[in-house]
Write a protein that holds these residues in place. Sequence first.
Motif, mmCIF file in Angstrom:
data_model
loop_
_atom_site.group_PDB
_atom_site.id
_atom_site.type_symbol
_atom_site.label_atom_id
_atom_site.label_comp_id
_atom_site.label_asym_id
_atom_site.label_seq_id
_atom_site.Cartn_x
_atom_site.Cartn_y
_atom_site.Cartn_z
ATOM 1 N N SER A 156 122.891 87.958 13.684
ATOM 2 C CA SER A 156 122.008 88.206 12.540
ATOM 3 C C SER A 156 122.640 89.170 11.546
ATOM 4 N N LEU A 157 123.390 90.165 12.040
ATOM 5 C CA LEU A 157 124.077 91.080 11.131
ATOM 6 C C LEU A 157 125.114 90.334 10.300
ATOM 7 N N GLY A 158 125.890 89.468 10.955
ATOM 8 C CA GLY A 158 126.884 88.697 10.230
ATOM 9 C C GLY A 158 126.264 87.744 9.220
ATOM 10 N N ALA A 190 122.308 81.557 18.022
ATOM 11 C CA ALA A 190 122.970 82.267 19.132
ATOM 12 C C ALA A 190 121.975 83.212 19.788
ATOM 13 N N PRO A 191 121.044 82.681 20.578
ATOM 14 C CA PRO A 191 120.018 83.549 21.181
ATOM 15 C C PRO A 191 120.593 84.604 22.111
ATOM 16 N N GLY A 192 121.776 84.365 22.685
ATOM 17 C CA GLY A 192 122.375 85.351 23.573
ATOM 18 C C GLY A 192 123.027 86.496 22.835
ATOM 19 N N GLN A 193 123.394 86.283 21.566
ATOM 20 C CA GLN A 193 124.041 87.308 20.744
ATOM 21 C C GLN A 193 123.357 87.374 19.382
ATOM 22 N N TRP A 194 122.030 87.396 19.415
ATOM 23 C CA TRP A 194 121.312 87.263 18.150
ATOM 24 C C TRP A 194 121.451 88.489 17.253
ATOM 25 N N LEU A 195 121.598 89.686 17.825
ATOM 26 C CA LEU A 195 121.717 90.885 16.997
ATOM 27 C C LEU A 195 123.005 90.861 16.192
ATOM 28 N N LEU A 196 124.116 90.629 16.875
ATOM 29 C CA LEU A 196 125.407 90.574 16.189
ATOM 30 C C LEU A 196 125.453 89.424 15.202
ATOM 31 N N MET A 207 117.629 86.908 10.796
ATOM 32 C CA MET A 207 117.204 87.106 12.178
ATOM 33 C C MET A 207 116.699 85.798 12.791
ATOM 34 N N ILE A 208 115.936 85.027 12.021
ATOM 35 C CA ILE A 208 115.404 83.749 12.524
ATOM 36 C C ILE A 208 116.538 82.765 12.784
ATOM 37 N N LEU A 209 117.485 82.680 11.847
ATOM 38 C CA LEU A 209 118.606 81.768 12.034
ATOM 39 C C LEU A 209 119.442 82.160 13.246
ATOM 40 N N ALA A 210 119.683 83.456 13.403
ATOM 41 C CA ALA A 210 120.491 83.918 14.538
ATOM 42 C C ALA A 210 119.793 83.661 15.861
ATOM 43 N N TRP A 211 118.470 83.770 15.866
ATOM 44 C CA TRP A 211 117.725 83.545 17.110
ATOM 45 C C TRP A 211 117.894 82.115 17.603
ATOM 46 N N PHE A 212 117.990 81.152 16.668
ATOM 47 C CA PHE A 212 118.162 79.753 17.054
ATOM 48 C C PHE A 212 119.637 79.390 17.246
#
Length: 243
Positions: A212-214, A204-210, A197-202
């Motif tokens: 973070s799942l990947g 791809a903040p616009g698509q962080w949910l998708l 989740m932290i990595l995805a937030w930095f």
Amino acid sequence: MRAAPATSTGREIVEGLRIVAPAALGYVPLGIAFGLLVAQSNLPWWMAPALSLTAYSGSAELLLVGLASAGTPLATIAVTTFLVNSRHVFYAFSFPLKAVRGPGARLYSMYALVDEAYALTVARPQGWTHTRLLAMQVALQSTWVASGLVGVGTGSLLPGRIEGLDFALCAMFITLALDAARTRAEVPSVLLAGLAMILAWFLAPGQWLLTSLGVFVGLLCLRHLWVRAGSWRTRDEGGQVRS
């Protein structure tokens, strides 16, 4: 799987309903919350039964309501749903699908293979018949659809919004995460989820949910390979010691 003794169809249906009753009752409050969420998300009322019939999966349906009401692109919704429901693929390895007769009945049984249906068959690995298994799955889905309709009807009668209802999805996933992390062996998976989740937030903040799942799926694969490599090294060292 050992075959169950032959009994009448009526008795098999009753036995299937008896087995599924506690899980089906647990569907009622969550299904009503799902219907209320649809009613308060400016979506048409028929979205509740439509999702329950086409995307039959409680967690994915709650997620879809939030994504659809936010105007999320269709491609993002499709990939997110695939990732959330990908766990169902592994259920098929131990689900008693061989007990179901006929291609149509088998297709429905595969489609209705949700978490609760799988858990019931794991708890009772023997004795499942064609009628008993289908009765259990039909009862689960019927309860979910009916509860969602009750929630939609109730939501349409309320004069205002229920604040915090959209937190139902987050609360459910928190409960599932805590339930899955009861032992120390599962703590690394929880930490990897937080890292994803932290990595995805930095990244791809616009698509962080998708994202973070990947990322989480990738981290889980790396952890699996790491654990397998460790077990191989342990077996090799054990073999050298015995020699």
